[in-house]
Design a protein around this motif. Structure first.
Motif, PDB file in Angstrom:
ATOM      1  N   GLY A   1      21.371  21.745   4.341  1.00  0.00           N
ATOM      2  CA  GLY A   1      21.867  21.618   5.706  1.00  0.00           C
ATOM      3  C   GLY A   1      22.828  20.459   5.879  1.00  0.00           C
ATOM      4  O   GLY A   1      22.929  19.870   6.953  1.00  0.00           O
ATOM      5  N   VAL A   2      23.579  20.152   4.803  1.00  0.00           N
ATOM      6  CA  VAL A   2      24.528  19.036   4.802  1.00  0.00           C
ATOM      7  C   VAL A   2      25.948  19.603   4.815  1.00  0.00           C
ATOM      8  O   VAL A   2      26.224  20.607   4.160  1.00  0.00           O
ATOM      9  CB  VAL A   2      24.316  18.165   3.534  1.00  0.00           C
ATOM     10  N   LYS A   3      26.833  18.963   5.533  1.00  0.00           N
ATOM     11  CA  LYS A   3      28.212  19.459   5.642  1.00  0.00           C
ATOM     12  C   LYS A   3      29.112  19.022   4.492  1.00  0.00           C
ATOM     13  O   LYS A   3      29.982  19.746   4.062  1.00  0.00           O
ATOM     14  CB  LYS A   3      28.837  18.987   6.960  1.00  0.00           C
ATOM     15  N   ASN A   4      28.915  17.808   3.984  1.00  0.00           N
ATOM     16  CA  ASN A   4      29.825  17.222   3.014  1.00  0.00           C
ATOM     17  C   ASN A   4      29.272  17.341   1.592  1.00  0.00           C
ATOM     18  O   ASN A   4      28.153  16.913   1.324  1.00  0.00           O
ATOM     19  CB  ASN A   4      30.037  15.747   3.376  1.00  0.00           C
TER      20      ASN A   4
ATOM     21  N   PRO B   1      27.916  15.262  -7.058  1.00  0.00           N
ATOM     22  CA  PRO B   1      28.640  15.466  -8.318  1.00  0.00           C
ATOM     23  C   PRO B   1      27.681  15.982  -9.396  1.00  0.00           C
ATOM     24  O   PRO B   1      26.918  15.228  -9.976  1.00  0.00           O
ATOM     25  CB  PRO B   1      29.152  14.064  -8.654  1.00  0.00           C
ATOM     26  N   LEU B   2      27.692  17.266  -9.623  1.00  0.00           N
ATOM     27  CA  LEU B   2      26.821  17.860 -10.634  1.00  0.00           C
ATOM     28  C   LEU B   2      27.560  17.893 -11.965  1.00  0.00           C
ATOM     29  O   LEU B   2      28.423  18.727 -12.181  1.00  0.00           O
ATOM     30  CB  LEU B   2      26.429  19.282 -10.235  1.00  0.00           C
TER      31      LEU B   2
ATOM     32  N   GLU C   1      28.424  23.175  -3.276  1.00  0.00           N
ATOM     33  CA  GLU C   1      28.507  23.785  -1.946  1.00  0.00           C
ATOM     34  C   GLU C   1      27.187  24.460  -1.583  1.00  0.00           C
ATOM     35  O   GLU C   1      26.692  24.321  -0.459  1.00  0.00           O
ATOM     36  CB  GLU C   1      29.669  24.778  -1.909  1.00  0.00           C
ATOM     37  N   HIS C   2      26.588  25.186  -2.536  1.00  0.00           N
ATOM     38  CA  HIS C   2      25.291  25.834  -2.280  1.00  0.00           C
ATOM     39  C   HIS C   2      24.214  24.783  -2.018  1.00  0.00           C
ATOM     40  O   HIS C   2      23.404  24.934  -1.099  1.00  0.00           O
ATOM     41  CB  HIS C   2      24.880  26.723  -3.459  1.00  0.00           C
ATOM     42  N   LEU C   3      24.217  23.717  -2.827  1.00  0.00           N
ATOM     43  CA  LEU C   3      23.247  22.639  -2.642  1.00  0.00           C
ATOM     44  C   LEU C   3      23.362  22.064  -1.235  1.00  0.00           C
ATOM     45  O   LEU C   3      22.351  21.910  -0.531  1.00  0.00           O
ATOM     46  CB  LEU C   3      23.464  21.554  -3.705  1.00  0.00           C
TER      47      LEU C   3
END
Length: 161
Positions: A118-121, A126-127, A111-113
Motif C-alpha cells: 500500500g505504498v506509492k513510491n 532496490p531489489l 512495483e508489486h511490492l
C-alpha cells in the motif's frame, strides 16, 4: 499467506534475445543459496511461479529443487509491465495458498511490492539480483501485505551456510 518475491539471479548479458538470457555460473550459485536459505527457514511453498523469461524460470527451478519441489508454474504477469491487479488475477488459482514463491524482474517486482504494502513510491525498494522479500497477508490483494523480512544474497548466504 506468506508471499515470497524473488528477483532472478545473475544472468548472462549475451543471448539471442532478452527472453533467452541464461543464468551465469554465479547466478546458479545465487539461486542455490536462495533455495538452501529458504529450506533452512522452513519454507514449504504450495507453488512456485516464475516469469516466462529463461533466467527467472532457471532461478525458480533451482530454488524448487532445494525445497523438494522442482515444478515451476509460468505466470505471464511476472514479466515486466503487467500491473499488480493483473498479477493477482494471474495468481487466482493460488488465492488460498499458505506460501507462494514468485520469481520475477525489476522494476515490476518493486512495483508489486509497493502495491502489496500500500505504498506509492518504489524508490525505497532496490531489489538486487537474488534478493528475497517475505510478505504476510490474509488475502492476496493490494494494500494487504505486511513486510516480514528482506534479505539480499549476503544475508541468505549466512543462513544457507
Amino acid at each position: 499467506m506468506k508471499l515470497y518475491l524473488v528477483r532472478h539471479a545473475t544472468a548472462s548479458d549475451s543471448a539471442p534475445s532478452d527472453a533467452d538470457r541464461r543464468l551465469t555460473r554465479e547466478g546458479e550459485a545465487e539461486a542455490r543459496v536462495i533455495g538452501k536459505a529458504l529450506a533452512k527457514l522452513g519454507v514449504k511453498p504450495d507453488a512456485i511461479a516464475a516469469s516466462p523469461l529463461l533466467r527467472a524460470r532457471e532461478t525458480a527451478a533451482i530454488i524448487g529443487s532445494a525445497l523438494g519441489d522442482g515444478e515451476v508454474e509460468i505466470v505471464e504477469e511476472l514479466e515486466n509491465g503487467p500491473s499488480t491487479t493483473a498479477l493477482i488475477r494471474g495468481l487466482k488459482a493460488h488465492a488460498g495458498a499458505r506460501e507462494l514463491i514468485l520469481v520475477g524482474h525489476m522494476p515490476s517486482l518493486a512495483e508489486h511490492l509497493a502495491e502489496f504494502l500500500g505504498v506509492k513510491n518504489t524508490q525505497g525498494f532496490p531489489l538486487g539480483k537474488g534478493t528475497v522479500v517475505c510478505l504476510e497477508m490474509d488475502l492476496l490483494r493490494e494494500g494487504a501485505g505486511q513486510l516480514r523480512w528482506w534479505m539480499r544474497q549476503k544475508q541468505l548466504e549466512l543462513i544457507a551456510g
